[in-house]
Structures are given as structure tokens and as C-alpha cells.
Write a protein that holds these residues in place. Sequence first.
Motif, short mmCIF file in Angstrom:
data_model
loop_
_atom_site.label_atom_id
_atom_site.label_comp_id
_atom_site.label_asym_id
_atom_site.label_seq_id
_atom_site.Cartn_x
_atom_site.Cartn_y
_atom_site.Cartn_z
N THR A 181 0.83 -1.21 0.00
CA THR A 181 0.00 0.00 0.00
C THR A 181 0.86 1.26 0.00
OG1 THR A 181 -0.09 -0.11 2.42
CG2 THR A 181 -1.93 -1.10 1.20
N SER A 210 -10.07 -14.67 -0.88
CA SER A 210 -10.83 -13.66 -1.62
C SER A 210 -12.30 -14.05 -1.74
CB SER A 210 -10.23 -13.48 -3.02
OG SER A 210 -8.92 -12.97 -2.94
N ARG A 219 -8.32 -7.32 7.54
CA ARG A 219 -7.19 -7.29 6.62
C ARG A 219 -6.46 -8.63 6.67
NH1 ARG A 219 -9.91 -4.07 5.24
NH2 ARG A 219 -9.65 -1.82 4.98
N LYS A 255 2.47 -6.05 -5.45
CA LYS A 255 1.28 -5.22 -5.65
C LYS A 255 0.56 -5.63 -6.93
CE LYS A 255 -0.23 -0.41 -5.86
NZ LYS A 255 0.20 1.02 -5.78
N THR A 272 -3.35 -7.81 -7.40
CA THR A 272 -4.52 -7.22 -8.05
C THR A 272 -5.51 -8.31 -8.50
OG1 THR A 272 -3.39 -7.20 -10.21
CG2 THR A 272 -3.27 -5.19 -8.87
N ASP A 294 -8.75 -10.19 -3.62
CA ASP A 294 -9.50 -9.18 -2.87
C ASP A 294 -8.57 -8.06 -2.39
OD1 ASP A 294 -10.78 -8.02 -0.26
OD2 ASP A 294 -12.40 -9.15 -1.20
N PRO A 295 -9.00 -6.79 -2.52
CA PRO A 295 -8.15 -5.66 -2.12
C PRO A 295 -7.86 -5.61 -0.62
CG PRO A 295 -10.35 -4.91 -2.75
CD PRO A 295 -10.25 -6.34 -3.17
N ARG A 296 -8.59 -6.39 0.17
CA ARG A 296 -8.28 -6.43 1.60
C ARG A 296 -7.04 -7.28 1.90
NH1 ARG A 296 -14.55 -7.57 3.05
NH2 ARG A 296 -14.40 -8.33 0.91
#
Length: 197
Positions: A49, A84, A98, A115, A119, A122-124
Motif C-alpha cells: 500500500t 478472496s 485485513r 502489488k 490485483t 480481494d483488495p483487503r
Amino acid sequence: MLRVLRILLWALVVTGLAGVGTYFYLGQQKGAVQPLVTIGGPFKLAATTGETIDSTGLKGEPFAVFFGFTHCPEVCPTTLYEMSSTLGKLGDEAKNLRVYFVTVDPERDTLDFMKSYLTSFDPRIIGLRPSADELAQIAKAYRVFYERVPTSDGGYTMNHTALVYLMDREGRFFGTLDYEEKPEMRLTKLKRLLKEG
């Protein structure tokens, strides 16, 4: 007769030891299994992040930790896909949950590469990249096994523990998700973490 008595006595001893072991290993507090050996500990690692994740700042919300690597052929993508899928089923119920994906291969897993890799999930799920020394420290804290294994093409792969560690709101060990665990069991465990952890 003496032989039967001896067998019965040994059975009582084994049962007694099992009971004591169960008492010490599975003492419960707020529904969380409290192991005799502590699992988990503080960490401060670079994240995909763009920030540094300090575990002391995670208190107040439960979280999960999974150790793996982006070049993993099966276990890691399967586990991340399953997480996910489960996070999707939980929806807003798990909006603050998270999942930290800690690489055991920091040599190849740069933050940018991780990163991009994440993708697909899941973005968590957030990637964490430790240095070699930081990896040794966090792996020891979580009782995680990892090793570099040469391959026939001159490269290497990584063997590692394939568990997702569930941590409660205080950063204490709550339980695990096993590799390819049944979806309904995985969902039940995460709901319990969110409710009781």
C-alpha cells in the motif's frame, strides 16, 4: 488377569496425561484457542500500500496472516483465491478485516511485483515484504517454516508453512485456516473471528 490389569492401568495413565495436555493446550479465552507455545508477535514491515504496517497499530480489529511467495505454483494462489472468495461472501461484515500476505521470498518479491500480483485477489489482502532478518524474526514468532529449494533448471522455489493465521483484536492467536479447507468451515471460522476475536 495381571496382564489385563496392567493394560487398564496404562490406559488410565494415558487418559490422564491426555486430559492434562488438553487442559494446558486448549485453554479457552473469549473463544480463542490459547496454545502452550505463543504464536504471533509484533512486526513492522513495508507494505504494498506504500506504507509501513506496524502490528501495534492493528489492535482493535482482528486480522489474518499468510506466508507465501508470488512464484508459488499452487498453494499460495489457491489460498489467496479461497480467502478472496470468503471475504466476498462476508461482504461488509468483514470490511475492516485485513489479510497480510508476507513473502518468504523477498529476493524476488519486490513491493511493486507483489502489488501487481495481488490485483488478482480481494483488495483487503495486503502484501508485506520483510528483509531477510525481518523474515527470520516474524517466521520465528509465528512458528512458520520456510526454506529455499534449488530446482533442476538452476533456479529455486520455496517450501513453507501453508496456514492462514487468525489473530484477534488484541493481536493474539485465535486459530488457523488450513490449505483447501472446506469453504463452509472457512466461512464459519472467519465469522467467529469477527464476532468473538
